[in-house]
Design a protein around this motif. Sequence first.
Motif, short mmCIF file in Angstrom:
data_model
loop_
_atom_site.label_atom_id
_atom_site.label_comp_id
_atom_site.label_asym_id
_atom_site.label_seq_id
_atom_site.Cartn_x
_atom_site.Cartn_y
_atom_site.Cartn_z
N LEU A 145 -6.98 -1.85 2.86
CA LEU A 145 -5.70 -2.56 2.94
C LEU A 145 -5.39 -3.26 1.62
N HIS A 146 -6.40 -3.92 1.07
CA HIS A 146 -6.21 -4.62 -0.21
C HIS A 146 -5.88 -3.63 -1.33
N ALA A 147 -6.55 -2.49 -1.31
CA ALA A 147 -6.31 -1.47 -2.35
C ALA A 147 -4.88 -0.95 -2.27
N ILE A 148 -4.37 -0.74 -1.06
CA ILE A 148 -2.98 -0.29 -0.89
C ILE A 148 -2.04 -1.33 -1.50
N ALA A 149 -2.25 -2.60 -1.14
CA ALA A 149 -1.39 -3.67 -1.66
C ALA A 149 -1.47 -3.76 -3.18
N ARG A 150 -2.69 -3.70 -3.73
CA ARG A 150 -2.87 -3.78 -5.19
C ARG A 150 -2.15 -2.64 -5.90
N GLU A 151 -2.28 -1.43 -5.36
CA GLU A 151 -1.65 -0.26 -5.98
C GLU A 151 -0.13 -0.40 -5.99
N ILE A 152 0.43 -0.84 -4.88
CA ILE A 152 1.88 -1.03 -4.81
C ILE A 152 2.33 -2.11 -5.79
N LEU A 153 1.63 -3.24 -5.80
CA LEU A 153 2.01 -4.35 -6.67
C LEU A 153 1.78 -4.05 -8.15
N LYS A 154 0.84 -3.15 -8.43
CA LYS A 154 0.61 -2.74 -9.83
C LYS A 154 1.85 -2.01 -10.36
N ARG A 155 2.44 -1.18 -9.51
CA ARG A 155 3.64 -0.44 -9.90
C ARG A 155 4.89 -1.32 -9.89
N ASP A 156 4.96 -2.22 -8.91
CA ASP A 156 6.14 -3.08 -8.76
C ASP A 156 5.70 -4.46 -8.28
N PRO A 157 5.46 -5.38 -9.23
CA PRO A 157 4.97 -6.72 -8.86
C PRO A 157 5.89 -7.50 -7.93
N SER A 158 7.15 -7.11 -7.83
CA SER A 158 8.09 -7.83 -6.97
C SER A 158 8.21 -7.19 -5.59
N PHE A 159 7.45 -6.12 -5.33
CA PHE A 159 7.54 -5.44 -4.04
C PHE A 159 7.09 -6.40 -2.94
N PRO A 160 7.90 -6.57 -1.87
CA PRO A 160 7.54 -7.55 -0.83
C PRO A 160 6.43 -7.03 0.11
N VAL A 161 5.26 -7.63 -0.03
CA VAL A 161 4.07 -7.23 0.73
C VAL A 161 3.63 -8.39 1.63
N VAL A 162 3.31 -8.07 2.88
CA VAL A 162 2.67 -9.05 3.76
C VAL A 162 1.34 -8.47 4.19
N TYR A 163 0.25 -9.19 3.90
CA TYR A 163 -1.08 -8.83 4.40
C TYR A 163 -1.59 -10.01 5.20
N LEU A 164 -2.02 -9.75 6.43
CA LEU A 164 -2.63 -10.80 7.23
C LEU A 164 -3.47 -10.18 8.32
N SER A 165 -4.36 -10.99 8.86
CA SER A 165 -5.15 -10.54 10.00
C SER A 165 -4.33 -10.76 11.26
N ALA A 166 -4.65 -10.02 12.31
CA ALA A 166 -3.95 -10.21 13.59
C ALA A 166 -4.17 -11.63 14.11
N GLN A 167 -5.35 -12.19 13.85
CA GLN A 167 -5.62 -13.57 14.27
C GLN A 167 -4.68 -14.53 13.54
N GLN A 168 -4.51 -14.31 12.25
CA GLN A 168 -3.60 -15.16 11.48
C GLN A 168 -2.17 -15.01 12.00
N PHE A 169 -1.77 -13.77 12.32
CA PHE A 169 -0.44 -13.55 12.89
C PHE A 169 -0.27 -14.36 14.17
#
Length: 198
Positions: free
Chosen positions: A32-56
């Motif tokens: 999951l972190h790798a997906i987010a990093r890859e997307i943000l590497k290409r577009d640092p302004s891309f809106p990403v939300v990462y959280l655990s279901a517990q946090q949700f």
Amino acid sequence: VAGAKAVANDPGKKYNPLFIYGPSGLGKTHLLHAIAREILKRDPSFPVVYLSAQQFAEEFVASLQQGKIDQFRRAQRNVGIWLVDDIQFVAGKDRTQEEIFYTFNHMHQTGKQIVLCSDRPPRELHLMDERLRSRFESGLVADIQWPDTETRCAILLSKAQEEGLPMPHNVAMYLGEHVPGNIRNLEGAMTKLAVQSS
């Protein structure tokens, strides 16, 4: 891994949702972190939300208590990719499941990428709402398997290099063959070996 790369390269276009499952310690969270990093590497302004279901669940309950449910929904839904770890946590939590259901539908209908991780496949999430389970299965359901010896060896060599630890290939291969369990066990064995030899 191919599904994760496809999602990172073109979020919302292929494998939506991507549901990744497997036992603890096989790298689902890292993926999951790798997906987010890859997307943000290409577009640092891309809106990403990462959280655990517990946090949700905790943030959802807090937003209900504070009368800020609209704010919570906007924060979850106005993104390009929604990454949720340990989705099995919300099984049996009816109100939280209902909120996830509506968030999922909103994201999917607006072409936003959804990636979920669990310790078991959707069909085995027995206390999960049937509507959610069927949505989880509507994209790519990917099973992470125990890595073979060569892959375990390669992971160790990469990790050792990353941490600046000397790791001869034959030692990595030995650990890959003889240390039972998941990647965390391997990394623990490598750390212990490094401490003993220093």
